[in-house]
Design a protein around this motif. Structure first.
Motif, PDB file in Angstrom:
ATOM      1  N   PRO A 179     -28.096   8.989 -32.505  1.00  0.00           N
ATOM      2  CA  PRO A 179     -27.450   8.288 -31.392  1.00  0.00           C
ATOM      3  C   PRO A 179     -25.933   8.385 -31.495  1.00  0.00           C
ATOM      4  CG  PRO A 179     -29.174   6.925 -32.375  1.00  0.00           C
ATOM      5  CD  PRO A 179     -28.979   8.097 -33.290  1.00  0.00           C
ATOM      6  N   GLU A 180     -25.289   8.657 -30.379  1.00  0.00           N
ATOM      7  CA  GLU A 180     -23.837   8.807 -30.346  1.00  0.00           C
ATOM      8  C   GLU A 180     -23.219   7.490 -29.882  1.00  0.00           C
ATOM      9  OE1 GLU A 180     -22.171  11.304 -31.425  1.00  0.00           O
ATOM     10  OE2 GLU A 180     -23.744  12.814 -31.687  1.00  0.00           O
ATOM     11  N   VAL A 181     -23.075   6.571 -30.817  1.00  0.00           N
ATOM     12  CA  VAL A 181     -22.479   5.276 -30.478  1.00  0.00           C
ATOM     13  C   VAL A 181     -20.955   5.392 -30.470  1.00  0.00           C
ATOM     14  CG1 VAL A 181     -22.283   2.854 -31.108  1.00  0.00           C
ATOM     15  CG2 VAL A 181     -24.465   4.044 -31.409  1.00  0.00           C
ATOM     16  N   ASP A 182     -20.381   5.915 -31.573  1.00  0.00           N
ATOM     17  CA  ASP A 182     -18.928   6.053 -31.640  1.00  0.00           C
ATOM     18  C   ASP A 182     -18.401   7.065 -30.628  1.00  0.00           C
ATOM     19  OD1 ASP A 182     -18.836   4.193 -33.659  1.00  0.00           O
ATOM     20  OD2 ASP A 182     -18.848   5.680 -35.267  1.00  0.00           O
ATOM     21  N   ASP A 183     -19.112   8.199 -30.478  1.00  0.00           N
ATOM     22  CA  ASP A 183     -18.676   9.234 -29.541  1.00  0.00           C
ATOM     23  C   ASP A 183     -19.304   9.083 -28.162  1.00  0.00           C
ATOM     24  OD1 ASP A 183     -17.057  10.364 -31.407  1.00  0.00           O
ATOM     25  OD2 ASP A 183     -18.329  12.102 -31.827  1.00  0.00           O
ATOM     26  N   GLY A 184     -20.101   8.040 -27.975  1.00  0.00           N
ATOM     27  CA  GLY A 184     -20.744   7.855 -26.681  1.00  0.00           C
ATOM     28  C   GLY A 184     -19.766   7.699 -25.539  1.00  0.00           C
ATOM     29  N   ILE A 185     -18.557   7.223 -25.839  1.00  0.00           N
ATOM     30  CA  ILE A 185     -17.555   7.061 -24.790  1.00  0.00           C
ATOM     31  C   ILE A 185     -17.185   8.406 -24.176  1.00  0.00           C
ATOM     32  CG2 ILE A 185     -15.554   7.260 -26.318  1.00  0.00           C
ATOM     33  CD1 ILE A 185     -16.012   4.834 -23.324  1.00  0.00           C
ATOM     34  N   LEU A 186     -17.402   9.498 -24.930  1.00  0.00           N
ATOM     35  CA  LEU A 186     -17.156  10.824 -24.373  1.00  0.00           C
ATOM     36  C   LEU A 186     -18.007  11.075 -23.134  1.00  0.00           C
ATOM     37  CD1 LEU A 186     -17.038  12.974 -27.650  1.00  0.00           C
ATOM     38  CD2 LEU A 186     -15.094  12.214 -26.259  1.00  0.00           C
ATOM     39  N   TYR A 187     -19.197  10.479 -23.104  1.00  0.00           N
ATOM     40  CA  TYR A 187     -20.082  10.633 -21.946  1.00  0.00           C
ATOM     41  C   TYR A 187     -19.456  10.002 -20.713  1.00  0.00           C
ATOM     42  CZ  TYR A 187     -24.235   9.963 -19.003  1.00  0.00           C
ATOM     43  OH  TYR A 187     -25.128   9.961 -17.960  1.00  0.00           O
ATOM     44  N   LEU A 188     -19.002   8.768 -20.847  1.00  0.00           N
ATOM     45  CA  LEU A 188     -18.369   8.094 -19.718  1.00  0.00           C
ATOM     46  C   LEU A 188     -17.094   8.812 -19.303  1.00  0.00           C
ATOM     47  CD1 LEU A 188     -18.251   5.770 -17.715  1.00  0.00           C
ATOM     48  CD2 LEU A 188     -17.174   4.373 -19.489  1.00  0.00           C
ATOM     49  N   GLU A 189     -16.302   9.231 -20.275  1.00  0.00           N
ATOM     50  CA  GLU A 189     -15.070   9.959 -19.955  1.00  0.00           C
ATOM     51  C   GLU A 189     -15.372  11.258 -19.218  1.00  0.00           C
ATOM     52  OE1 GLU A 189     -13.257  10.404 -23.740  1.00  0.00           O
ATOM     53  OE2 GLU A 189     -12.442   8.358 -23.785  1.00  0.00           O
ATOM     54  N   SER A 190     -16.452  11.922 -19.619  1.00  0.00           N
ATOM     55  CA  SER A 190     -16.843  13.161 -18.947  1.00  0.00           C
ATOM     56  C   SER A 190     -17.270  12.899 -17.502  1.00  0.00           C
ATOM     57  CB  SER A 190     -17.983  13.832 -19.714  1.00  0.00           C
ATOM     58  OG  SER A 190     -18.459  14.968 -19.038  1.00  0.00           O
ATOM     59  N   LEU A 191     -18.044  11.839 -17.276  1.00  0.00           N
ATOM     60  CA  LEU A 191     -18.436  11.485 -15.909  1.00  0.00           C
ATOM     61  C   LEU A 191     -17.209  11.219 -15.042  1.00  0.00           C
ATOM     62  CD1 LEU A 191     -21.434   9.049 -16.607  1.00  0.00           C
ATOM     63  CD2 LEU A 191     -21.586  11.397 -15.753  1.00  0.00           C
ATOM     64  N   ILE A 192     -16.258  10.468 -15.577  1.00  0.00           N
ATOM     65  CA  ILE A 192     -15.044  10.152 -14.819  1.00  0.00           C
ATOM     66  C   ILE A 192     -14.265  11.426 -14.507  1.00  0.00           C
ATOM     67  CG2 ILE A 192     -12.795   9.007 -14.965  1.00  0.00           C
ATOM     68  CD1 ILE A 192     -14.215   6.850 -16.706  1.00  0.00           C
ATOM     69  N   ARG A 193     -14.067  12.252 -15.519  1.00  0.00           N
ATOM     70  CA  ARG A 193     -13.296  13.483 -15.347  1.00  0.00           C
ATOM     71  C   ARG A 193     -13.969  14.443 -14.361  1.00  0.00           C
ATOM     72  NH1 ARG A 193     -13.504  14.752 -20.201  1.00  0.00           N
ATOM     73  NH2 ARG A 193     -15.180  16.303 -20.123  1.00  0.00           N
ATOM     74  N   GLU A 194     -15.259  14.665 -14.539  1.00  0.00           N
ATOM     75  CA  GLU A 194     -15.957  15.641 -13.707  1.00  0.00           C
ATOM     76  C   GLU A 194     -16.117  15.150 -12.268  1.00  0.00           C
ATOM     77  OE1 GLU A 194     -16.599  18.720 -14.679  1.00  0.00           O
ATOM     78  OE2 GLU A 194     -15.701  18.193 -16.610  1.00  0.00           O
ATOM     79  N   GLN A 195     -16.280  13.836 -12.081  1.00  0.00           N
ATOM     80  CA  GLN A 195     -16.361  13.320 -10.718  1.00  0.00           C
ATOM     81  C   GLN A 195     -15.044  13.512  -9.986  1.00  0.00           C
ATOM     82  OE1 GLN A 195     -18.717  12.671  -8.892  1.00  0.00           O
ATOM     83  NE2 GLN A 195     -18.199  11.159  -7.327  1.00  0.00           N
ATOM     84  N   ALA A 196     -13.925  13.371 -10.696  1.00  0.00           N
ATOM     85  CA  ALA A 196     -12.615  13.628 -10.077  1.00  0.00           C
ATOM     86  C   ALA A 196     -12.484  15.089  -9.681  1.00  0.00           C
ATOM     87  CB  ALA A 196     -11.499  13.231 -11.036  1.00  0.00           C
TER      88      ALA A 196
END
Length: 346
Positions: free
Chosen positions: A148-165
């Motif tokens: 499970p990517e708990v510490d790096d899981g924020i990369l997922y949210l950051e990727s969604l934000i970046r790619e949606q832009a």
């Protein structure tokens, strides 16, 4: 200095390979050249740099060839064979037999029968529910065995934000011909995304995010013996950090685009049986809309190439993905057009 054209010429010659080959079929993509013989495929990464990847140096191409091998052996160990150097002798001759200095690197793979690819089988109507349950079980086992990517899981949210832009930046360009259809859907997707960020953060905290495949499409799933999933996204780890339900839902949507709507619920049920923790319908609907908008954007990106091929195809295909995104957002009330008009009048 051996340029790319010389490497392509050499690798397009059947006599260049250490094993017997009577023909070579060369195929070019944005990022690579792929050389197909009777039973092997060799991938040569282009010396290119884009905002999302950098293959510009020999060292980086070697690294990402090794990453491609490592990552794909997780789900296709029987297919991914080795990384082999393309060498050049002092007289300027290229070879694959170990003489001279390395001037590039190739990923060597066994060539899988195209007829066993999930997209081909779906088009031919020869996929069973058992086949899809086996795909679901394979992927569920893969995810459950991933850290499970708990510490790096924020990369997922950051990727969604970046790619949606980026989705908005590309799809909203009037010159590309789909902005009239895309902008209302993007508006609603953005509203939904803002509302759902706490839910996505909660899934990260609950250890629901893993390092997945990154590009799970029907053409990458082979219904053979053994079943294998190929062509993992190797060039950006942040794009592999993902909610398994997002990745599996995306595969199901791509199958639906091929006319097989029944596949998605079977896949999701298989994942739920192994992992539990299915996201709310609103989250799943946003995941689907986001992926369909991303696919629409990637279609339009072809129109930005220096040489545009099949120029009429890409806007048409993009519109079909935009319609699929609208359909996803309309699965949870209120529907897309209602929300769009409400925002316009606010």
């Amino acid at each position: 200095m051996i340029d790319l054209a010389a490497k392509v010429r050499f690798l397009s010659d059947a006599g260049s390979y250490p094993h017997a080959a009577s023909f070579v079929e060369a195929r070019e993509t944005h990022m690579s050249w792929v050389f197909l013989t009777e039973d092997r495929a060799y991938k040569l990464k282009k010396p290119v740099r884009y905002p999302f990847l950098d293959f510009s140096t020999l060292g980086r191409r070697r690294f990402f060839c090794e990453e491609e091998l490592r990552l794909n052996r997780r789900l296709a160990a029987d297919t991914y064979c080795s990384v082999i150097p393309l060498r050049c002798t002092q007289d300027g001759s290229l070879n694959l037999s170990g003489r001279g200095r390395a001037v590039d690197f190739l990923v060597e793979m066994k060539r899988l029968p195209r007829a066993d690819s999930l997209d081909v089988r779906l088009r031919e109507g020869v996929v069973t529910e058992g086949d899809i349950r086996n795909v679901g079980k394979l992927m569920a086992g893969f995810y459950s065995g991933s850290r499970p990517e708990v510490d790096d899981g924020i990369l997922y949210l950051e990727s969604l934000i970046r790619e949606q832009a980026v989705n908005r930046a590309i799809l909203g360009q009037p010159m590309l011909g789909v902005s009239d259809a895309a902008l209302p859907v993007l508006d609603v997707a953005d509203i939904r995304f803002t509302q759902l960020i706490p839910s996505i953060k909660a899934r990260i905290k609950a250890a629901r995010i893993v390092e997945g495949h990154g590009d799970l499409r029907p053409e990458h799933v082979h219904i053979g013996t053994p079943m294998q999933v190929i062509d993992c996204l190797e060039f950006d780890r942040s794009l592999r950090i993902i909610d398994p339900y997002d990745e599996i839902n995306y595969l199901g949507l791509e199958c639906a685009m091929l006319g097989a709507r029944w596949v998605r619920p079977v896949l999701l049920d298989s994942l739920m049986a192994r992992l539990g923790g299915r996201p709310d319908d609103e989250v799943l609907a946003f995941y689907g809309a986001f992926r369909m908008l991303l696919r629409a954007r990637l279609c339009l990106a072809h129109l930005l190439d220096p040489v545009v091929r099949e120029s009429e195809r890409w806007p048409r295909l993009a519109r079909s993905y935009i319609a699929a995104a609208e359909g996803e957002l309309s699965l949870v009330s209120p529907p897309v057009r209602t929300l769009s008009r409400s925002r316009a009048g606010a």
